[in-house]
Design an enzyme around this catalytic site. Structure first.
Site, PDB file in Angstrom:
ATOM      1  CD  GLU A 179      24.588 -18.545  -1.259  1.00 55.80           C
ATOM      2  OE1 GLU A 179      24.763 -17.324  -1.424  1.00 55.80           O
ATOM      3  OE2 GLU A 179      23.617 -19.163  -1.744  1.00 55.80           O
ATOM      4  CG  ASP A 198      28.833 -19.318  -9.598  1.00 55.11           C
ATOM      5  OD1 ASP A 198      29.917 -19.648 -10.092  1.00 55.11           O
ATOM      6  OD2 ASP A 198      27.748 -19.753 -10.029  1.00 55.11           O
TER       7      ASP A 198
END
Ligand code: 5GP
Length: 181
Positions: A96, A99
């Site tokens: 998803e 980061d």
């Protein structure tokens, strides 16, 4: 606590659709999706609607019970008969969010040891920030739905009350407004 950013299921769906268009347009033709769980499961399933290939899953964990990053991601679940399934295959690795990049880079290195023909990366969101790790040199294709500021993203599948979650969505930039249509 970092500032939060919320996405609805519909926005995620639209992001995956545009991501799939980019992948289909590219010279990379995946044969197999590997979804990183749990965050990559729902994006991978939506992607399968547009690119209908099998999904394998792996479970990785980078944050401990106190929400502190560990020395390196830990394997919670891995692929059975991994060599047989990955060797010589063109794999699309789905998560998803990119980061710090630690999880994706670790997973790519592990998967590359099983001699796939090629691996490409697809993520819904990439945070524009300095990364703690890099993708291996062999990785030629990375597909990103949206590049976003370094905020904490609240995904709809983490919501306790989905209607309350959706009330928080108030993105101001034109890119988010265009997603709403
Ligand atoms: P990394 O720092 O290794 O790129 O990300 C590790 C994992 O932390 C991601 O796969 C994702 O599950 C989780 N993570 C990182 N940033 C966010 C965020 O903004 N929101 C949510 N919900 N999870 C995140």
């Amino acid at each position: 606590m970092p500032e939060k950013m919320y996405f609805t299921y519909n926005e995620i769906h639209k992001t995956v659709k545009s991501l799939s268009k980019e992948i289909i347009k590219s010279p990379f033709v995946p044969e197999l999706i590997v979804a990183i769980g749990t965050g990559g499961f729902i994006p991978a399933r939506i992607l399968k609607t547009f690119i209908n290939i099998p999904i394998l899953t792996v479970g990785l964990r980078y944050y401990d019970n106190n929400n502190k990053p560990m020395a390196e991601p830990q394997k919670i679940q891995w692929i059975d008969e991994v060599e047989k399934k990955l060797k010589g295959k063109k794999i699309l690795l789905v998560d998803e969010v990119d980061d710090t990049r630690t999880t994706l880079a670790y997973c790519l290195r592990e998967l590359l040891t099983h001699e796939p023909e090629e691996i490409a990366v697809a993520v819904l969101h990439t945070k524009m920030k300095e990364k703690k790790d890099q993708f291996p040199e062999k990785i030629r294709y990375t597909f990103t739905g949206l590049e976003i500021e370094d905020k904490w993203i609240c995904y709809p599948w983490d919501a306790d009350d989905i209607y309350e979650h959706d009330k928080h969505v108030k993105h101001m930039s034109p890119i988010y407004r265009s997603l709403r249509r």
